[in-house]
Design an enzyme around this catalytic site. Structure first.
Site, PDB file in Angstrom:
ATOM      1  CD  GLU A 170      37.978 -50.145  -1.134  1.00 28.26           C
ATOM      2  OE1 GLU A 170      37.722 -51.196  -1.759  1.00 28.26           O
ATOM      3  OE2 GLU A 170      38.161 -50.096   0.081  1.00 28.26           O
ATOM      4  CB  CYS A 176      37.226 -54.925   0.151  1.00 22.23           C
ATOM      5  SG  CYS A 176      38.124 -53.582   0.897  1.00 22.23           S
TER       6      CYS A 176
HETATM    7  P1  NAD Z   1      25.086 -54.396   0.252  1.00 23.70           P
HETATM    8  O1  NAD Z   1      25.761 -54.307  -1.032  1.00 23.70           O
HETATM    9  O2  NAD Z   1      23.594 -54.362   0.262  1.00 23.70           O
HETATM   10  O3  NAD Z   1      25.555 -53.229   1.232  1.00 23.70           O
HETATM   11  C1  NAD Z   1      26.885 -52.807   1.366  1.00 23.70           C
HETATM   12  C2  NAD Z   1      26.842 -51.405   1.969  1.00 23.70           C
HETATM   13  O4  NAD Z   1      26.225 -50.537   1.035  1.00 23.70           O
HETATM   14  C3  NAD Z   1      25.991 -51.321   3.236  1.00 23.70           C
HETATM   15  O5  NAD Z   1      26.624 -50.491   4.168  1.00 23.70           O
HETATM   16  C4  NAD Z   1      24.682 -50.693   2.786  1.00 23.70           C
HETATM   17  O6  NAD Z   1      24.074 -49.877   3.774  1.00 23.70           O
HETATM   18  C5  NAD Z   1      25.118 -49.853   1.622  1.00 23.70           C
HETATM   19  N1  NAD Z   1      24.078 -49.731   0.611  1.00 23.70           N
HETATM   20  C6  NAD Z   1      23.259 -50.715   0.143  1.00 23.70           C
HETATM   21  N2  NAD Z   1      22.443 -50.224  -0.803  1.00 23.70           N
HETATM   22  C7  NAD Z   1      22.735 -48.898  -0.917  1.00 23.70           C
HETATM   23  C8  NAD Z   1      22.229 -47.844  -1.724  1.00 23.70           C
HETATM   24  N3  NAD Z   1      21.265 -48.051  -2.649  1.00 23.70           N
HETATM   25  N4  NAD Z   1      22.751 -46.618  -1.561  1.00 23.70           N
HETATM   26  C9  NAD Z   1      23.736 -46.394  -0.657  1.00 23.70           C
HETATM   27  N5  NAD Z   1      24.260 -47.346   0.118  1.00 23.70           N
HETATM   28  C10 NAD Z   1      23.775 -48.589  -0.009  1.00 23.70           C
HETATM   29  O7  NAD Z   1      25.508 -55.727   0.908  1.00 23.70           O
HETATM   30  P2  NAD Z   1      25.699 -56.221   2.380  1.00 23.70           P
HETATM   31  O8  NAD Z   1      24.879 -57.472   2.569  1.00 23.70           O
HETATM   32  O9  NAD Z   1      25.567 -55.166   3.424  1.00 23.70           O
HETATM   33  O10 NAD Z   1      27.218 -56.618   2.246  1.00 23.70           O
HETATM   34  C11 NAD Z   1      27.561 -57.735   1.452  1.00 23.70           C
HETATM   35  C12 NAD Z   1      28.425 -57.415   0.296  1.00 23.70           C
HETATM   36  O11 NAD Z   1      28.882 -56.095   0.292  1.00 23.70           O
HETATM   37  C13 NAD Z   1      29.640 -58.295   0.349  1.00 23.70           C
HETATM   38  O12 NAD Z   1      29.448 -59.421  -0.456  1.00 23.70           O
HETATM   39  C14 NAD Z   1      30.723 -57.431  -0.161  1.00 23.70           C
HETATM   40  O13 NAD Z   1      30.867 -57.681  -1.542  1.00 23.70           O
HETATM   41  C15 NAD Z   1      30.232 -56.050  -0.063  1.00 23.70           C
HETATM   42  N6  NAD Z   1      30.940 -55.209   0.882  1.00 23.70           N
HETATM   43  C16 NAD Z   1      32.140 -54.724   0.497  1.00 23.70           C
HETATM   44  C17 NAD Z   1      32.834 -53.909   1.354  1.00 23.70           C
HETATM   45  C18 NAD Z   1      34.179 -53.366   0.975  1.00 23.70           C
HETATM   46  O14 NAD Z   1      34.936 -52.972   1.856  1.00 23.70           O
HETATM   47  N7  NAD Z   1      34.504 -53.282  -0.299  1.00 23.70           N
HETATM   48  C19 NAD Z   1      32.318 -53.603   2.599  1.00 23.70           C
HETATM   49  C20 NAD Z   1      31.068 -54.116   2.967  1.00 23.70           C
HETATM   50  C21 NAD Z   1      30.379 -54.918   2.074  1.00 23.70           C
END
Ligand code: NAD
Length: 475
Positions: A245, A279
């Site tokens: 998602e 999202c």
């Molecule tokens: P990010 O992509 O680094 O992290 C998003 C989430 O993924 C965090 O909870 C993080 O702990 C987890 N994550 C990161 N790298 C991972 C890995 N290698 N393995 C497993 N989990 C991992 O970005 P961020 O700065 O935390 O959030 C920003 C972006 O994330 C936003 O621009 C948005 O696009 C996206 N986001 C989307 C949703 C959603 O509901 N679809 C939710 C949160 C963030």
């Protein structure tokens, strides 16, 4: 420092501390608000072994008993709602009212799963000689983000558990309390050791370690498209099933016959919830040219009445953003759009106060090459543009590489139908923005991911359907 909560790991039915801790920051004040344990490779090996060991017992537990555990956990969570919502609001920055609303939806998710546990495990007859038997796929690795930790942990935990699967939850390090409250509730409700595990730490190390194990048979991730693709690549080696998602960049099409005040009310209500970090939040508004000016004027007025402030203050409509990364992203996206000719109608720069505050922002005249039209804004910024024909509006709405949610405001049934058919998204909502519910599948298309979360389809994601084929003539 007094009363700093410490969030531990949960391994084999018991809480486990760690040598290394991460510091949590309250986004409203930038002060420390907790510490979270970092899992070691030994911790991860332990959760993998105990999850696998619990599979046979949990998957054979009668479905009604599995459901009863979730119903009991829902009651226990309800008892703790005030306390849990306060912790969520402190870590995440959403208002107390939003945090309570989120917990109510999380509790509803537990209740729905509990009530439907028997149904989702029941054999599915095809005809007199063939039947499908739903069976647990195996251990599930679930990764949840920081924007809606209560609802998203609830969805992943409950769907795995009623499918009969043990689940290892890697919850967001920045918002750990929701997972802890849920695991506590499930523990108190009598879930056997090993069936749920909770870890935090270094996300890349944890996902590589967990998905490197053949015990894990499915993964469920909510977060950015970038990370979703990393996980899907890791999952390919062990052919783990994926529910991804991912991001969204949701358009709202406002037709010339739309109810303008109602559209403005619905858009601002949902857009600025959780400071736009959802999202499914609308991010691009396309308005019929004949009503563009009055619509824009009402939207600006509504955005300017949103009171930004401390999440604990009852009069606050919108709290801070969750972390400094989001503020940096809002700043970059706004500057880039303005450099290409965009007009800032309201908002547009960080508020001059302690904490991560960005005001409701509306941009017009945004050039098609602007980053904000390609990248998920994930914050309180809306772009607004006029359109001349429905075909043009639909093409513009579909121009994004994302396809999570799309919204339509129109009175004419014909226009509603044309828009709903033409829009490329997992879900289309007509004359409202509340598309997500516990009993229906939610999913994206294109770069917004694949696999379903929610409803019966969300449980099937963690089940194999074993085909039993009788030769009736021989029996
Ligand atoms: P990010 O992509 O680094 O992290 C998003 C989430 O993924 C965090 O909870 C993080 O702990 C987890 N994550 C990161 N790298 C991972 C890995 N290698 N393995 C497993 N989990 C991992 O970005 P961020 O700065 O935390 O959030 C920003 C972006 O994330 C936003 O621009 C948005 O696009 C996206 N986001 C989307 C949703 C959603 O509901 N679809 C939710 C949160 C963030």
């Amino acid at each position: 420092m007094p009363n700093i909560p410490l969030y531990d790991l949960y391994v084999n039915g018991a809480w486990r501390s760690a040598d290394t801790l991460l510091t949590l920051i309250d986004p409203a004040t930038a002060a420390e608000c907790g510490r979270v344990a970092v899992a070691s490779t030994q911790d991860l090996d332990d959760v993998l072994a105990t999850a696998q060991a619990s599979l046979s017992r949990w998957s054979r537990t009668p479905a009604a008993d599995r459901g009863a555990v979730l119903i009991k956990a829902a009651h226990l969570l309800l008892d703790k709602l005030e306390h849990a919502a306060a912790a969520l609001s402190r870590e995440q920055g959403k208002t107390l009212a939003e945090a309570k609303g989120e917990y109510r939806r999380a509790i509803e998710t537990f209740e729905w799963a509990g009530a439907n546990a028997t149904k989702v495990s029941a054999p599915i007859p095809i005809d007199q000689r063939r039947t499908l038997i739903p069976e647990a796929v195996g251990v599930v690795a679930a990764f949840t983000p920081w924007n809606y930790p209560a609802v998203l942990n609830a969805r992943k935990l409950t769907a795995s558990l009623i499918a009969g699967c043990p689940v290892i939850l890697k919850a967001a390090e920045e918002t750990p309390s929701a997972a802890v409250f849920m695991v506590e509730a499930l523990h108190e409700a009598g879930i056997p050791p090993g069936v749920i595990s909770l870890v935090y730490g270094e996300p890349a190390m944890i996902s590589e370690h967990l998905l490197g194990s053949p015990y894990v048979r499915a993964l469920s991730f909510t977060g950015s498209t970038h990370v979703g693709k990393l996980l899907a690549r890791l999952a390919a080696d062990n052919l783990q099933r994926c529910v991804l998602e991912l991001g969204g960049h949701s358009p709202v099409l406002v037709s010339e016959d739309a109810d303008i005040p109602e559209a403005v009310r619905a858009i601002t209500e949902y857009k600025f919830e959780c400071a736009g970090q959802s999202c499914n939040a609308p991010s691009r508004i396309l308005v019929a040219r004949s009503i563009y000016e009055p619509f824009l004027a009402e939207l600006i007025e509504a955005a300017e009445t949103i009171k930004v402030g401390l999440p604990t203050d009852k009069s606050t409509d919108m709290g801070p953003m969750a972390n400094g990364r989001r503020i940096a992203a809002m700043d970059r996206l706004t500057r880039d759009a303005v450099a290409l000719g965009a007009r800032v109608e309201t908002g547009g720069s960080r508020l001059n106060r302690v904490g991560f505050y960005w005001p409701p922002t509306i941009l017009t005249n945004v050039h098609p090459d602007s980053q904000i039209l390609r990248e998920e804004p994930f914050g309180p910024i809306l772009t607004v543009a006029p359109y001349d024909t429905l075909e043009e509006a639909i093409a513009e709405a579909n121009a994004s590489e994302y396809g999570l949610a799309s919204y339509v405001f129109a009175k004419s049934h014909e226009v509603q139908t044309q828009m709903a058919k033409g829009l490329a998204a997992g879900a289309i909502s007509v004359n409202h923005l509340k598309g997500v519910s516990v009993d229906a599948p939610n999913a994206g298309v294109k770069q917004s991911g694949y696999g379903y979360e929610g409803g019966l389809e969300g449980v099937r994601a963690f089940q194999n359907l074993k085909l039993i084929n009788w030769n009736t003539a021989a029996t």
